[in-house]
Every structure is written in structure tokens, then in C-alpha cells.
Design an enzyme around this catalytic site. Structure first.
Site: not given
Length: 333
Positions: A166-167
Site C-alpha cells: 500500500h505504501e
């Protein structure tokens, strides 16, 4: 999860919101000129016409404040990814001495290949027990991914991979640069409001100057522009979170990775052990989960339940700390 469709929908919505942001700036320019034009008529007995370059000067000064604020806000961020992470309490991961941090560094290296970017610096927030993470940095050479100690201790490898993925999406999609530019524009809009407020200040005897009337007009229009800018910036941020969720599923080929993370965070919140308020305000909007903004119009993140529903295609129950989600071969379908 049809992650490509989700990504295209999030990008399209982001574009529409950015166009609205541009229209907000245009509306502010028109509103400031209209307010000052009306003020000039009121303050000028026997009004016949406006001074030469009246509207041009008003427009130029307004743009100077907005773009100047944008430049001041963003210019200090170049080369500051690691500096910001350390300021909020993160340190570099120690893979040689800690097994969990070795696992984190391995995942970062693996996902860098999947995302086709240079591996960011892996960092840890050692005194934070909640599950969370953030990515920061102006470009690939300055990129940082920081995860909390709670994430290292409470997540399986697949879940940690989903969280880091996600990051990585935020880095791959340039969300850090986008958010900082929008923050700069909002700061510039706030400077217009501050200009009007300073013009409305009283002297030592409590009297207003002749600048108070145009100052009030500028303060009113500036406050509306600033509020609209904050709402639009938050809306863009929410769409980028949806995009990052979809990209995480694409990178890992599993919805149970990130899905398990969000369900465990939901379990923490249900047990009143959600993301800690100790995390520095400077990174609140960058976090995987941010509960700081309660107003839905100003919230930088979508509701957790909605994010989980979009990943799985249906509502899912929260998970306790020690629950595990088995990653199935058909996890995407």
C-alpha cells in the site's frame, strides 16, 4: 477485487477533483476582484471608474500570495523524507540484529522489484504499538517507508507485505508530491485569509483603519477559498487511498494481505486500541489509517469498513490481534 477497474476509477475521480481545485482558485480570483470592486465603489464618493490596472493588480497580488504560499510550503520538503521520518520518531531498520526487521527489509526489496522503483529506506517506529505505516519522500532517492512496531509484531508476512505494498503505491503514483503540492496551495489560500484578517486589526485605541472594509471582503472570500481547498484536498487524499489499496492487491496478488491488515486495525478500534494519537501530526495524513479528522468532509482517509468492503467485494468482520487470514490461491476472485 477488480483492481485495474478500481485504479482507473480512483485516477478519474482524482482528475475531476484536481479540476475542481483549479476552478476553486479561479473562483477565488473572481471573488476577490468582485469584493474589492464593490469596496472601491462604497469608499469612493462620486464613483466614475476604477483606477488603471485595478483588476490586474488585484489578480497579481492574489496569485502572488497563493503561489508564494505554495512555494514556501513545498520548497522545504525536497530531500526531507528521512528527516521527516526521524523527526516523528522513526529509526532505520536493523536487519542484522532483529528478525522482524530483516523480514521488513526483504519485503521492501521484493516489492521494489514488483513496483519497478528503487527500494526506499525501511524504517521503524519503535514505540508505537498500533498497526500503521506511512511513506514519505519527494522522489525515489528520498523515499522512506516506515512501519510501526505493532505492525511488525502483530502481522503475518502476507499481511506485512500488503501493508508495505500500500505504501509503495503512494510512492509509485507520486502521491507524496501531489499531497504536498495541494497542501501548498491550501496554505496559499490560507494566506489570503490571513491578509484580510491583518487588514481588519484595530490600532492601540481599538479603532479600525480604512483598510478594514476591503480587509473584511478579502477575509471572507479567502476563508471560503481556504475551506473549499481543504475539502478538495481531503477528497483527493481519500481517492489516493482507494488507489493505493487497489495497487497493493495488484502488487501482492492477494486481497487477504492488505485486507487482513485493515481487518486487524478494525479489531483494534473495536477494542479501543486503534491508531494512537501519539503519532506526529505531520504524518497523520500519510498514515495507512488516520482517525484524526472526524468530519467526513475533511477526513483524509475513507471509512475503514468501506475500504475493506471494496477489497473483498462484501462486508467482512474485524479480526483480533492473533487471528490469521489464510491466503488462498483464489484470493483475488
Amino acid at each position: 477485487m477488480r483492481f485495474f477497474e478500481r485504479q482507473e476509477a480512483a485516477r478519474a475521480q482524482t482528475l475531476r477533483l484536481l479540476l475542481l481545485f483549479g476552478l476553486t482558485l479561479l473562483a477565488l480570483l473572481l471573488a476577490v476582484n468582485a469584493a474589492l470592486a464593490l469596496t472601491w465603489r462604497v469608499l469612493t464618493p462620486g464613483f466614475s471608474s476604477y483606477p488603471a490596472y485595478f483588476f490586474s493588480v488585484n489578480t497579481a497580488v492574489t496569485l502572488l500570495f497563493v503561489l508564494g504560499g505554495w512555494w514556501l510550503e513545498t520548497s522545504s520538503l525536497h530531500g526531507g523524507g528521512e528527516r521527516l521520518a526521524r523527526r516523528v520518531g522513526a529509526r532505520e531498520a536493523w536487519p542484522a540484529s532483529r528478525e522482524a526487521e530483516q523480514k521488513l527489509c526483504n519485503i521492501v526489496s521484493e516489492l521494489a522489484i514488483a513496483a519497478s522503483i528503487k527500494p526506499p529506506l525501511a524504517m521503524v517506529l519503535p514505540r508505537e504499538d498500533s498497526i500503521n505505516a506511512f511513506a514519505t519522500g519527494w522522489d525515489e532517492d528520498d523515499a522512506v517507508v516506515a512501519v510501526t512496531q505493532g505492525a511488525l509484531e502483530q502481522l503475518t508476512r502476507d499481511e506485512l507485505q500488503g501493508l508495505v505494498a500500500h505504501e509503495f503505491s503512494h510512492l509509485r503514483e507520486g502521491d507524496t508530491r501531489l499531497n504536498m503540492r495541494l497542501a501548498g496551495m491550501v496554505f496559499g489560500l490560507e494566506m489570503i485569509f490571513n491578509l484580510g484578517r491583518s487588514m481588519c486589526e484595530t490600532d492601540n485605541e481599538g479603532r479600525y483603519s480604512l483598510l478594514a472594509l476591503p480587509g473584511f471582503a478579502i477575509m471572507l472570500t479567502g476563508s471560503l477559498g481556504w475551506l473549499a481547498g481543504r475539502v478538495l484536498k481531503a477528497a483527493v487524499s481519500r481517492q489516493r487511498e482507494y488507489l493505493a489499496d487497489a495497487r497493493a492487491v495488484q502488487f501482492t496478488r492477494s486481497k487477504d494481505g492488505l485486507g487482513g491488515v485493515l481487518r486487524k486495525v478494525a479489531g483494534q478500534q473495536a477494542a479501543h486500541q486503534g491508531p494512537s494519537g501519539r503519532l506526529h501530526p505531520a504524518v497523520q495524513h500519510m498514515l495507512l489509517v488516520n482517525t484524526a479528522a472526524k468530519d467526513r468532509w475533511l477526513a483524509t482517509h475513507p471509512p475503514l469498513a468501506e475500504r475493506i468492503r471494496r477489497i473483498y467485494g462484501r462486508p467482512m468482520t474485524a479480526l483480533r490481534r492473533d487471528d490469521h487470514v489464510a491466503t488462498r490461491p483464489d484470493a483475488l476472485f
